[in-house]
Enzyme design. Structure first.
Site, PDB file in Angstrom:
ATOM      1  N   SER A   1       1.051  -1.022  -0.104  1.00 35.65           N
ATOM      2  CA  SER A   1       0.493   0.321  -0.047  1.00 35.65           C
ATOM      3  C   SER A   1       1.326   1.858   0.420  1.00 35.65           C
ATOM      4  O   SER A   1       1.151   1.195  -1.029  1.00 35.65           O
ATOM      5  CB  SER A   1      -0.814   0.086   1.313  1.00 35.65           C
ATOM      6  OG  SER A   1      -1.918   1.237   0.757  1.00 35.65           O
TER       7      SER A   1
ATOM      8  N   GLU B   1      -9.629  -4.961  -4.082  1.00 38.01           N
ATOM      9  CA  GLU B   1      -8.651  -4.164  -2.617  1.00 38.01           C
ATOM     10  C   GLU B   1      -9.981  -3.164  -2.468  1.00 38.01           C
ATOM     11  O   GLU B   1      -9.703  -2.934  -1.773  1.00 38.01           O
ATOM     12  CB  GLU B   1      -8.248  -3.306  -4.096  1.00 38.01           C
ATOM     13  CG  GLU B   1      -6.651  -3.904  -4.708  1.00 38.01           C
ATOM     14  CD  GLU B   1      -5.620  -4.260  -3.787  1.00 38.01           C
ATOM     15  OE1 GLU B   1      -5.379  -3.876  -2.578  1.00 38.01           O
ATOM     16  OE2 GLU B   1      -4.473  -4.818  -4.336  1.00 38.01           O
TER      17      GLU B   1
ATOM     18  N   HIS C   1      -7.796  -5.063   0.097  1.00 32.54           N
ATOM     19  CA  HIS C   1      -6.264  -4.589   0.466  1.00 32.54           C
ATOM     20  C   HIS C   1      -5.857  -5.201   1.375  1.00 32.54           C
ATOM     21  O   HIS C   1      -6.993  -5.384   2.596  1.00 32.54           O
ATOM     22  CB  HIS C   1      -6.988  -3.411  -0.135  1.00 32.54           C
ATOM     23  CG  HIS C   1      -5.565  -2.348   0.347  1.00 32.54           C
ATOM     24  ND1 HIS C   1      -4.613  -2.231  -0.755  1.00 32.54           N
ATOM     25  CD2 HIS C   1      -5.188  -1.383   1.552  1.00 32.54           C
ATOM     26  CE1 HIS C   1      -3.619  -1.878  -0.609  1.00 32.54           C
ATOM     27  NE2 HIS C   1      -4.257  -1.176   0.715  1.00 32.54           N
TER      28      HIS C   1
END
Length: 476
Positions: free
Chosen positions: A188, A305, A395
């Site tokens: 990320s 995600e 995610h």
């Protein structure tokens, strides 16, 4: 009875003493730079102050100022708070007999305003047991690390990571690591920092390989990257300059940011922190640099995600009008929406919105970079669907598998208690293989767009769902 001697390492700033268990030596909370407060606040990272005697290295250092994750996402992503100013620290897990071993430098995520290396999920013992010297770091977050101020250096959190990389290159030999074999890894926002370091000529020369998991690749012009700073300055009634921001205590900046971002997500709402294009710290956006460099890269994203940021109830409330407005705002052609509906025939309007937005932000840029790169590039898609809150392959879900920490409470928040250990074994081994040999075990991405899809039954196949993705615009 045998008494274990605590491991020590002699650094340029002094001697540290760690702990040892199961053939792995651990050293925690070692300063790689001076505390970034007082006269050092909103300035470039300064060298750590040397110490005399032996410094204990058995506890994580203080965490960067931050707020816990709010609302529903806070039920899925934990946080750790450790008070103190000495936040620019590194942690090392090393095989007790390491000698010129490969090095893995981990950079945590958190939208550039949350996260810490102290999360138990990021324990590096599994990598150290495989013969790798594992390093994790903290860096400045939020307003302290990514404000765009008129008279202060920009991208301070990225500069912190660059200083940490230089520290690892200089000091890692004391822990048995090889400074010529450093692999960067981040997820990320941590993946964005990895990309940012690769985009810096002086940092890239210290890197042998890199891993980017679900990391945004694009930096913005200062005016756009500075929208969050300008909005905070207006809310606080101050100027967007160093003296004004330095006069505000960190907790008050956090309070203002909490009020500013209430109800927002990474896909909409209040502006978030981003890298700023800057001649000193980041002259070019990483998405422009990655296709031109020869650093081997492992890069990928997760199938769903967006489901970390949106609850099923929120997705159900997204109407066609919002999708239409988002399509116009992002410059997405109508044909791309049609292709996404073909790829996800059972998806709701909200799910199509989520897939489009996150592919614009994550999957399309990484695919464009992979297709253009001259160097070895390995692409993956994490597709295993979590049963928790209908997250599917959301995610951050892959982290428990990559670190082989499925029993950890943090991993189980996202994956549940019955996630497949065989998949963790597979992914952990692939990451170890890339760090140690340069190949994760499948063919490099090329004209046939070979991708490893990680699932209950994994497979290597041409990249999926490209018809719509290839029509998506670049962000600007």
């Amino acid at each position: 009875m045998t008494t274990m001697t605590a491991p020590t390492a002699e650094l340029s700033t002094g001697i540290v003493e760690g702990s040892s268990e199961g053939g792995v030596s651990r050293f925690l909370g070692i300063p790689y730079a001076a505390p970034p407060f007082g006269e050092n606040r909103f300035r470039e990272p300064r060298p750590a102050t040397p110490w005399t005697g032996v410094r204990p290295a058995t506890a994580f250092g203080p965490t960067a100022p931050q707020s816990p994750y709010p609302g529903a996402i806070g039920e899925l992503l934990g946080s750790v708070r450790i008070d103190g100013d000495d936040i620019l620290t590194a942690n090392i897990w090393a095989p007790t007999d390491a000698e010129r071993a490969p090095v893995l430098l981990w950079i945590h995520g958190g939208a550039l305003e949350r996260g810490t290396a102290a999360l138990p999920l990021y324990d590096g013992a599994g990598f150290a047991a495989a013969g790798i010297v594992f390093v994790s770091i903290n860096y400045r977050l939020g307003s302290e690390g990514f404000s765009v101020l008129d008279d202060a250096p920009r991208n301070l959190g990225l500069r912190d990571a660059a200083a940490a990389l230089e520290w690892v290159h200089r000091e890692i030999g004391a822990f048995g690591g090889d400074p010529a074999r450093i692999t960067l890894m981040g997820e990320s926002a941590g993946g964005a920092i990895v990309a940012g370091l690769l985009a810096r000529d002086e940092s890239r020369t210290l890197v042998a390989r890199a891993i980017i998991e679900s990391g945004p690749l694009e930096a913005q012009p200062p005016q756009k990257a500075g929208r969050v700073t300008a909005a905070l300055a207006k809310r606080l009634g101050i100027q967007a300059d160093r003296a004004s921001f330095a006069s505000v205590p960190p907790e008050k900046l956090l309070e203002a940011r909490r009020a500013q971002s209430a109800g927002s997500s990474p896909l909409g709402g209040a502006p978030g922190f981003q890298f700023a294009i800057d001649p000193d710290s980041l002259p070019r956006s990483p998405h422009e640099v990655l296709p031109t460099i020869d650093t081997p890269l492992l890069i990928g994203s997760n199938t769903d995600e967006y489901r970390l940021w949106f609850t099923p109830e929120t997705l159900a409330e997204i109407r066609p009008l919002k999708l239409f407005i988002a399509r116009l705002a992002l410059g997405i052609p109508r044909r791309a929406v049609s292709e996404y509906r073909k790829a996800f025939p059972k998806a709701s309007t909200g799910e199509i919105f989520g897939q489009l937005a996150t592919d614009v932000m994550l999957r399309a840029p990484l695919s464009r970079a992979a297709r253009a790169r001259p160097a070895l590039t390995f692409v993956y898609e994490f597709a295993w669907p979590s049963p928790v809150r209908d997250l599917r392959a959301a995610h951050a879900l892959e982290l428990g598998f990559v670190f082989d920490r499925l029993a950890d409470a943090e991993a189980q928040r996202l994956a549940g208690a019955d996630a497949p250990q065989a998949l963790a074994d597979e992914m952990h081994a692939a990451w170890i293989s890339f760090v140690t040999t340069g190949s994760p075990g499948w063919a490099a991405y090329g004209a046939d767009r070979t991708t490893r899809v990680f699932d209950t039954t994994s497979g290597t196949l041409p990249q999926r769902r490209t018809a719509g993705m290839d029509l998506l615009p670049t962000r600007s």
